[in-house]
Design a protein around this motif. Structure first.
Motif, PDB file in Angstrom:
ATOM      1  N   LEU A 108     -40.082 -22.487 -11.918  1.00 52.61           N
ATOM      2  CA  LEU A 108     -40.626 -21.166 -12.200  1.00 52.61           C
ATOM      3  C   LEU A 108     -40.594 -20.917 -13.702  1.00 52.61           C
ATOM      4  O   LEU A 108     -39.622 -21.264 -14.376  1.00 52.61           O
ATOM      5  N   ALA A 109     -41.655 -20.293 -14.220  1.00 52.84           N
ATOM      6  CA  ALA A 109     -41.748 -20.038 -15.656  1.00 52.84           C
ATOM      7  C   ALA A 109     -41.095 -18.723 -16.053  1.00 52.84           C
ATOM      8  O   ALA A 109     -40.851 -18.489 -17.239  1.00 52.84           O
ATOM      9  N   PHE A 110     -40.799 -17.867 -15.087  1.00 53.28           N
ATOM     10  CA  PHE A 110     -40.256 -16.544 -15.387  1.00 53.28           C
ATOM     11  C   PHE A 110     -38.802 -16.462 -14.927  1.00 53.28           C
ATOM     12  O   PHE A 110     -38.383 -17.181 -14.016  1.00 53.28           O
ATOM     13  N   PRO A 111     -38.018 -15.579 -15.534  1.00 55.64           N
ATOM     14  CA  PRO A 111     -36.569 -15.522 -15.260  1.00 55.64           C
ATOM     15  C   PRO A 111     -36.216 -14.771 -13.976  1.00 55.64           C
ATOM     16  O   PRO A 111     -35.495 -13.770 -14.007  1.00 55.64           O
ATOM     17  N   PHE A 112     -36.713 -15.262 -12.865  1.00 51.56           N
ATOM     18  CA  PHE A 112     -36.400 -14.634 -11.588  1.00 51.56           C
ATOM     19  C   PHE A 112     -34.969 -14.976 -11.183  1.00 51.56           C
ATOM     20  O   PHE A 112     -34.478 -16.074 -11.443  1.00 51.56           O
ATOM     21  N   THR A 113     -34.311 -14.046 -10.509  1.00 49.88           N
ATOM     22  CA  THR A 113     -33.023 -14.351  -9.921  1.00 49.88           C
ATOM     23  C   THR A 113     -33.233 -15.119  -8.616  1.00 49.88           C
ATOM     24  O   THR A 113     -34.337 -15.160  -8.067  1.00 49.88           O
ATOM     25  N   CYS A 114     -32.151 -15.695  -8.124  1.00 48.60           N
ATOM     26  CA  CYS A 114     -32.238 -16.428  -6.858  1.00 48.60           C
ATOM     27  C   CYS A 114     -32.702 -15.525  -5.726  1.00 48.60           C
ATOM     28  O   CYS A 114     -33.534 -15.917  -4.908  1.00 48.60           O
ATOM     29  N   GLU A 115     -32.163 -14.312  -5.689  1.00 50.03           N
ATOM     30  CA  GLU A 115     -32.574 -13.390  -4.632  1.00 50.03           C
ATOM     31  C   GLU A 115     -34.052 -13.037  -4.757  1.00 50.03           C
ATOM     32  O   GLU A 115     -34.750 -12.899  -3.741  1.00 50.03           O
ATOM     33  N   ASP A 116     -34.547 -12.891  -5.989  1.00 54.30           N
ATOM     34  CA  ASP A 116     -35.977 -12.642  -6.188  1.00 54.30           C
ATOM     35  C   ASP A 116     -36.805 -13.762  -5.573  1.00 54.30           C
ATOM     36  O   ASP A 116     -37.828 -13.517  -4.920  1.00 54.30           O
ATOM     37  N   VAL A 117     -36.377 -15.003  -5.808  1.00 54.28           N
ATOM     38  CA  VAL A 117     -37.129 -16.152  -5.309  1.00 54.28           C
ATOM     39  C   VAL A 117     -37.134 -16.157  -3.788  1.00 54.28           C
ATOM     40  O   VAL A 117     -38.182 -16.364  -3.156  1.00 54.28           O
ATOM     41  N   VAL A 118     -35.998 -15.925  -3.175  1.00 54.12           N
ATOM     42  CA  VAL A 118     -35.936 -15.912  -1.716  1.00 54.12           C
ATOM     43  C   VAL A 118     -36.803 -14.790  -1.159  1.00 54.12           C
ATOM     44  O   VAL A 118     -37.521 -14.962  -0.168  1.00 54.12           O
ATOM     45  N   ARG A 119     -36.778 -13.637  -1.822  1.00 57.64           N
ATOM     46  CA  ARG A 119     -37.556 -12.494  -1.356  1.00 57.64           C
ATOM     47  C   ARG A 119     -39.059 -12.770  -1.425  1.00 57.64           C
ATOM     48  O   ARG A 119     -39.841 -12.126  -0.693  1.00 57.64           O
ATOM     49  N   MET A 120     -39.491 -13.695  -2.262  1.00 56.36           N
ATOM     50  CA  MET A 120     -40.908 -14.056  -2.315  1.00 56.36           C
ATOM     51  C   MET A 120     -41.403 -14.556  -0.960  1.00 56.36           C
ATOM     52  O   MET A 120     -42.592 -14.440  -0.637  1.00 56.36           O
ATOM     53  N   GLY A 121     -40.491 -15.108  -0.170  1.00 55.20           N
ATOM     54  CA  GLY A 121     -40.887 -15.569   1.151  1.00 55.20           C
ATOM     55  C   GLY A 121     -41.349 -14.459   2.073  1.00 55.20           C
ATOM     56  O   GLY A 121     -42.031 -14.713   3.073  1.00 55.20           O
ATOM     57  N   ARG A 122     -41.009 -13.227   1.752  1.00 53.98           N
ATOM     58  CA  ARG A 122     -41.407 -12.102   2.587  1.00 53.98           C
ATOM     59  C   ARG A 122     -42.772 -11.532   2.199  1.00 53.98           C
ATOM     60  O   ARG A 122     -43.317 -10.677   2.910  1.00 53.98           O
ATOM     61  N   ALA A 123     -43.337 -11.994   1.090  1.00 53.83           N
ATOM     62  CA  ALA A 123     -44.598 -11.435   0.600  1.00 53.83           C
ATOM     63  C   ALA A 123     -45.722 -11.462   1.633  1.00 53.83           C
ATOM     64  O   ALA A 123     -46.489 -10.491   1.749  1.00 53.83           O
ATOM     65  N   PRO A 124     -45.903 -12.540   2.407  1.00 52.13           N
ATOM     66  CA  PRO A 124     -47.019 -12.543   3.371  1.00 52.13           C
ATOM     67  C   PRO A 124     -46.935 -11.458   4.427  1.00 52.13           C
ATOM     68  O   PRO A 124     -47.950 -11.104   5.033  1.00 52.13           O
ATOM     69  N   TRP A 125     -45.730 -10.920   4.645  1.00 53.80           N
ATOM     70  CA  TRP A 125     -45.537  -9.922   5.694  1.00 53.80           C
ATOM     71  C   TRP A 125     -45.778  -8.492   5.210  1.00 53.80           C
ATOM     72  O   TRP A 125     -45.655  -7.542   5.995  1.00 53.80           O
ATOM     73  N   THR A 126     -46.118  -8.329   3.952  1.00 53.90           N
ATOM     74  CA  THR A 126     -46.365  -6.991   3.424  1.00 53.90           C
ATOM     75  C   THR A 126     -47.461  -6.294   4.232  1.00 53.90           C
ATOM     76  O   THR A 126     -48.551  -6.818   4.416  1.00 53.90           O
ATOM     77  N   GLY A 127     -47.144  -5.109   4.743  1.00 56.45           N
ATOM     78  CA  GLY A 127     -48.108  -4.354   5.529  1.00 56.45           C
ATOM     79  C   GLY A 127     -48.108  -4.673   6.999  1.00 56.45           C
ATOM     80  O   GLY A 127     -48.769  -3.992   7.786  1.00 56.45           O
ATOM     81  N   ILE A 128     -47.361  -5.725   7.400  1.00 57.13           N
ATOM     82  CA  ILE A 128     -47.245  -6.052   8.816  1.00 57.13           C
ATOM     83  C   ILE A 128     -45.938  -5.456   9.313  1.00 57.13           C
ATOM     84  O   ILE A 128     -44.861  -5.843   8.861  1.00 57.13           O
ATOM     85  N   ARG A 129     -46.006  -4.514  10.210  1.00 59.21           N
ATOM     86  CA  ARG A 129     -44.839  -3.729  10.584  1.00 59.21           C
ATOM     87  C   ARG A 129     -43.690  -4.608  11.059  1.00 59.21           C
ATOM     88  O   ARG A 129     -42.539  -4.433  10.669  1.00 59.21           O
ATOM     89  N   ALA A 130     -43.993  -5.589  11.907  1.00 62.77           N
ATOM     90  CA  ALA A 130     -42.929  -6.423  12.462  1.00 62.77           C
ATOM     91  C   ALA A 130     -42.225  -7.218  11.376  1.00 62.77           C
ATOM     92  O   ALA A 130     -41.048  -7.533  11.482  1.00 62.77           O
ATOM     93  N   GLY A 131     -42.947  -7.572  10.312  1.00 64.29           N
ATOM     94  CA  GLY A 131     -42.316  -8.293   9.221  1.00 64.29           C
ATOM     95  C   GLY A 131     -41.579  -7.378   8.278  1.00 64.29           C
ATOM     96  O   GLY A 131     -40.453  -7.647   7.868  1.00 64.29           O
ATOM     97  N   ARG A 132     -42.196  -6.251   7.936  1.00 65.62           N
ATOM     98  CA  ARG A 132     -41.604  -5.326   6.969  1.00 65.62           C
ATOM     99  C   ARG A 132     -40.251  -4.822   7.425  1.00 65.62           C
ATOM    100  O   ARG A 132     -39.306  -4.712   6.651  1.00 65.62           O
ATOM    101  N   ASP A 133     -40.123  -4.543   8.719  1.00 69.55           N
ATOM    102  CA  ASP A 133     -38.879  -4.000   9.242  1.00 69.55           C
ATOM    103  C   ASP A 133     -37.732  -4.996   9.147  1.00 69.55           C
ATOM    104  O   ASP A 133     -36.565  -4.602   9.153  1.00 69.55           O
ATOM    105  N   GLY A 134     -38.048  -6.295   9.048  1.00 69.27           N
ATOM    106  CA  GLY A 134     -36.988  -7.297   9.026  1.00 69.27           C
ATOM    107  C   GLY A 134     -36.762  -7.952   7.686  1.00 69.27           C
ATOM    108  O   GLY A 134     -36.066  -8.974   7.609  1.00 69.27           O
ATOM    109  N   ASP A 135     -37.321  -7.390   6.599  1.00 64.01           N
ATOM    110  CA  ASP A 135     -37.229  -8.040   5.294  1.00 64.01           C
ATOM    111  C   ASP A 135     -35.793  -8.297   4.861  1.00 64.01           C
ATOM    112  O   ASP A 135     -35.422  -9.424   4.515  1.00 64.01           O
ATOM    113  N   GLU A 136     -34.973  -7.265   4.853  1.00 62.82           N
ATOM    114  CA  GLU A 136     -33.608  -7.407   4.346  1.00 62.82           C
ATOM    115  C   GLU A 136     -32.801  -8.374   5.203  1.00 62.82           C
ATOM    116  O   GLU A 136     -32.036  -9.199   4.683  1.00 62.82           O
TER     117      GLU A 136
END
Length: 288
Positions: A108-136
């Motif tokens: 990665l070229a930007f100074p993301f934290t580890c948690e930021d990187v893992v959270r990127m995996g949730r991006a496809p679920w944005t706007g999908i209720r079943a995914g959004r509710d389980g992000d954390e």
């Protein structure tokens, strides 16, 4: 009757396949890269609830097959399906909530934290209720499973190669798809974390996911896979149980290195050992 996986409202999660259902498949798949045929007429089916290991020598086409199954490489001919539908008929977003891909290396070229990187995996679920509710929950569970919770706030770029590999795997796990495509996930890892990755693969398969993993270590493949696909010169030359595929004769031919196979004393799975000090033309048949 179960609804087809693509016939879903825009704000709903895709249907998960049942164990034994086809999760992905290639039929007559031919891929050319740089003017060279890398895969030639490959056929392979991946089923839900299994770990399928892709093995073979360097240049055999393992990573290319994984990328084609993901829909990331176009086929010169043949068909690739995910969830019963040709990959070309899915949008990028639709693919992203149905399959997750772990490449060989992550930078990665930007100074993301580890948690930021893992959270990127949730991006496809944005706007999908079943995914959004389980992000954390998904992010926390993925980090715990890969043992990276302790350095969640550290910059990804400051990690060792093995730590980066585990964070990258956590991102894939957080994506929470029914199909996981992992390219050499154990390559940079120590013994403990190699075993951790294999355990994660088995656990995801037990929960119904289809896991396809490229492995160079044949003993790891034998230990974790339900089925093994051996690639050689751009073709799948054998598919079956580890004991059925990882034979001395077949591996000696594919790798051009004499090997012997012995049954593991604990579970009988094949142990693959190189035969040293013997010409490549010789073979030694093991007992597995």
């Amino acid at each position: 009757m179960r609804r087809l996986p693509w016939a879903r409202p825009a704000d709903a999660a895709p249907v998960r396949p049942d164990a034994g259902d086809e999760a992905a498949a290639a039929e007559g798949l031919t891929v050319r890269l740089g003017g060279r045929t890398v895969l030639d007429g490959v056929g392979l089916t991946v089923t839900a609830g299994e770990v399928l290991a892709l093995v073979g020598p360097n240049g055999a086409g393992k990573s290319t097959l994984l990328a084609a199954l993901a829909g990331d490489l176009p086929a010169r001919s043949g068909t690739v399906r995910i969830a019963g539908r040709p990959v070309r008929e899915w949008t990028a977003r639709e693919l992203a909530v149905r399959r997750a891909v772990l490449p060989q290396s992550a930078s990665l070229a930007f100074p993301f934290t580890c948690e930021d990187v893992v959270r990127m995996g949730r991006a496809p679920w944005t706007g999908i209720r079943a995914g959004r509710d389980g992000d954390e929950t998904a992010v926390a569970a993925a980090m715990a499973a890969t043992e990276v919770t302790g350095f969640a706030a550290r910059r990804f770029s400051a990690l060792s190669g093995g730590e980066r590999a585990r964070v990258a795997l956590a991102r894939v796990l957080a994506q929470d798809t029914a199909l996981l495509l992992l390219d050499e996930p154990t390559a940079a890892l120590d013994l403990r974390h190699q075993e951790l990755v294999l355990r994660v693969c088995r656990e995801r398969a037990a929960r119904g996911a289809a896991v396809v993993v490229v492995l160079h270590d044949l003993n790891l493949a034998a230990a974790c896979a339900d089925r093994v696909a051996l690639l050689h010169d751009g073709a799948v030359t054998a598919v079956g149980t580890p004991a059925g595929v990882l034979t001395a004769e077949r591996l000696t031919l594919a790798y051009r290195q004499p090997v012997e196979t012995l049954p593991h004393p604990a579970d009988g799975s094949p142990l693959v050992l190189p035969v040293r000090g013997r010409p490549a033309g010789g073979t030694r048949t093991g007992r597995a």
